[in-house]
Design a protein around this motif. Sequence first.
Motif, PDB file in Angstrom:
ATOM      1  N   ASN A   1       0.790  -1.233   0.000  1.00  0.00           N
ATOM      2  CA  ASN A   1       0.000   0.000   0.000  1.00  0.00           C
ATOM      3  C   ASN A   1       0.826   1.288   0.000  1.00  0.00           C
ATOM      4  N   VAL A   2       1.727   1.396  -0.951  1.00  0.00           N
ATOM      5  CA  VAL A   2       2.524   2.617  -1.076  1.00  0.00           C
ATOM      6  C   VAL A   2       1.818   3.544  -2.059  1.00  0.00           C
ATOM      7  N   ILE A   3       1.409   4.703  -1.571  1.00  0.00           N
ATOM      8  CA  ILE A   3       0.697   5.658  -2.406  1.00  0.00           C
ATOM      9  C   ILE A   3       1.674   6.604  -3.084  1.00  0.00           C
ATOM     10  N   TYR A   4       2.697   7.012  -2.348  1.00  0.00           N
ATOM     11  CA  TYR A   4       3.674   7.967  -2.865  1.00  0.00           C
ATOM     12  C   TYR A   4       5.073   7.477  -2.483  1.00  0.00           C
ATOM     13  N   ILE A   5       5.974   7.437  -3.455  1.00  0.00           N
ATOM     14  CA  ILE A   5       7.343   6.978  -3.186  1.00  0.00           C
ATOM     15  C   ILE A   5       8.192   8.193  -2.832  1.00  0.00           C
ATOM     16  N   ASP A   6       8.473   8.318  -1.542  1.00  0.00           N
ATOM     17  CA  ASP A   6       9.316   9.418  -1.080  1.00  0.00           C
ATOM     18  C   ASP A   6      10.631   8.858  -0.534  1.00  0.00           C
ATOM     19  N   SER A   7      11.445   9.701   0.051  1.00  0.00           N
ATOM     20  CA  SER A   7      12.755   9.259   0.532  1.00  0.00           C
ATOM     21  C   SER A   7      12.635   8.229   1.650  1.00  0.00           C
ATOM     22  N   ASP A   8      11.588   8.316   2.468  1.00  0.00           N
ATOM     23  CA  ASP A   8      11.400   7.336   3.537  1.00  0.00           C
ATOM     24  C   ASP A   8      11.104   5.946   2.962  1.00  0.00           C
ATOM     25  N   VAL A   9      10.250   5.909   1.956  1.00  0.00           N
ATOM     26  CA  VAL A   9       9.918   4.632   1.304  1.00  0.00           C
ATOM     27  C   VAL A   9      11.158   4.057   0.616  1.00  0.00           C
ATOM     28  N   LEU A  10      11.910   4.910  -0.069  1.00  0.00           N
ATOM     29  CA  LEU A  10      13.133   4.436  -0.732  1.00  0.00           C
ATOM     30  C   LEU A  10      14.152   3.942   0.285  1.00  0.00           C
ATOM     31  N   SER A  11      14.283   4.607   1.411  1.00  0.00           N
ATOM     32  CA  SER A  11      15.205   4.158   2.468  1.00  0.00           C
ATOM     33  C   SER A  11      14.786   2.792   2.999  1.00  0.00           C
ATOM     34  N   LEU A  12      13.484   2.600   3.209  1.00  0.00           N
ATOM     35  CA  LEU A  12      12.979   1.316   3.666  1.00  0.00           C
ATOM     36  C   LEU A  12      13.255   0.226   2.628  1.00  0.00           C
ATOM     37  N   LEU A  13      13.048   0.551   1.370  1.00  0.00           N
ATOM     38  CA  LEU A  13      13.300  -0.401   0.287  1.00  0.00           C
ATOM     39  C   LEU A  13      14.779  -0.793   0.239  1.00  0.00           C
ATOM     40  N   VAL A  14      15.660   0.174   0.348  1.00  0.00           N
ATOM     41  CA  VAL A  14      17.103  -0.104   0.363  1.00  0.00           C
ATOM     42  C   VAL A  14      17.451  -1.005   1.549  1.00  0.00           C
ATOM     43  N   GLU A  15      16.880  -0.726   2.707  1.00  0.00           N
ATOM     44  CA  GLU A  15      17.133  -1.539   3.898  1.00  0.00           C
ATOM     45  C   GLU A  15      16.667  -2.977   3.692  1.00  0.00           C
ATOM     46  N   ARG A  16      15.497  -3.152   3.096  1.00  0.00           N
ATOM     47  CA  ARG A  16      14.963  -4.503   2.858  1.00  0.00           C
ATOM     48  C   ARG A  16      15.831  -5.282   1.865  1.00  0.00           C
ATOM     49  N   VAL A  17      16.309  -4.606   0.819  1.00  0.00           N
ATOM     50  CA  VAL A  17      17.177  -5.282  -0.162  1.00  0.00           C
ATOM     51  C   VAL A  17      18.505  -5.661   0.502  1.00  0.00           C
ATOM     52  N   LYS A  18      19.038  -4.781   1.343  1.00  0.00           N
ATOM     53  CA  LYS A  18      20.270  -5.107   2.076  1.00  0.00           C
ATOM     54  C   LYS A  18      20.066  -6.322   2.972  1.00  0.00           C
ATOM     55  N   GLU A  19      18.910  -6.382   3.632  1.00  0.00           N
ATOM     56  CA  GLU A  19      18.592  -7.536   4.485  1.00  0.00           C
ATOM     57  C   GLU A  19      18.567  -8.820   3.667  1.00  0.00           C
ATOM     58  N   MET A  20      17.975  -8.758   2.463  1.00  0.00           N
ATOM     59  CA  MET A  20      17.945  -9.949   1.590  1.00  0.00           C
ATOM     60  C   MET A  20      19.355 -10.380   1.218  1.00  0.00           C
ATOM     61  N   LEU A  21      20.212  -9.400   0.909  1.00  0.00           N
ATOM     62  CA  LEU A  21      21.584  -9.721   0.511  1.00  0.00           C
ATOM     63  C   LEU A  21      22.381 -10.337   1.655  1.00  0.00           C
ATOM     64  N   LEU A  22      22.009 -10.019   2.888  1.00  0.00           N
ATOM     65  CA  LEU A  22      22.693 -10.572   4.058  1.00  0.00           C
ATOM     66  C   LEU A  22      22.014 -11.838   4.589  1.00  0.00           C
ATOM     67  N   SER A  23      20.890 -12.208   3.994  1.00  0.00           N
ATOM     68  CA  SER A  23      20.142 -13.378   4.462  1.00  0.00           C
ATOM     69  C   SER A  23      20.840 -14.671   4.052  1.00  0.00           C
ATOM     70  N   PRO A  24      20.517 -15.768   4.737  1.00  0.00           N
ATOM     71  CA  PRO A  24      21.102 -17.065   4.366  1.00  0.00           C
ATOM     72  C   PRO A  24      20.803 -17.459   2.917  1.00  0.00           C
ATOM     73  N   ALA A  25      19.707 -16.972   2.356  1.00  0.00           N
ATOM     74  CA  ALA A  25      19.357 -17.306   0.966  1.00  0.00           C
ATOM     75  C   ALA A  25      20.420 -16.828  -0.008  1.00  0.00           C
ATOM     76  N   ALA A  26      21.066 -15.700   0.288  1.00  0.00           N
ATOM     77  CA  ALA A  26      22.094 -15.152  -0.600  1.00  0.00           C
ATOM     78  C   ALA A  26      23.417 -15.901  -0.477  1.00  0.00           C
ATOM     79  N   LYS A  27      23.610 -16.623   0.615  1.00  0.00           N
ATOM     80  CA  LYS A  27      24.819 -17.428   0.848  1.00  0.00           C
ATOM     81  C   LYS A  27      26.106 -16.617   0.675  1.00  0.00           C
TER      82      LYS A  27
END
Length: 161
Positions: free
Chosen positions: A119-145
Amino acid sequence: MRKENPSLLKTPSNLRIANQIAVMEAIRKKPSSCSELSHLLSLSAPALKKITEELHAESLIIQYTPEKKGKQGRGREKVLYSLNDDLGVFASIDLSGRDLNYCLSDLSNRILARGSIPNVIYIDSDVLSLLVERVKEMLLSPAAKGRPLLGLCISSPGKID
């Protein structure tokens, strides 16, 4: 719109790259031997050998001999080629819908991890920061090995300057 000259597109360099892509697409579907790839792609054995050597030198593909079941035969052992999924991962981000979706995949296009910011209505810097954080978490997850990020794909609605 300007039309491209087809003869310019058929340079040896472009054909080699197209053949490398065709080999990787075939291997993505099923690990294969040089003779199987040669038959499937209608390429000569020497051309295919050169292509597989180039891809192997770049660590894009690996070669292995499958385990034999039952009685051992004569002759050379069969060598198969497959994509090197340990080379790295790709992150994809879809900004085109109400939910922002992201995923991590390997060279074989297998999705290793995925997530969504709903439910993202407007993509602002806060949303982009959250997105960057989530992608970083994926890269550090066991799935990325611990594999490195090879590329990032972002889909966005509309035109971009």
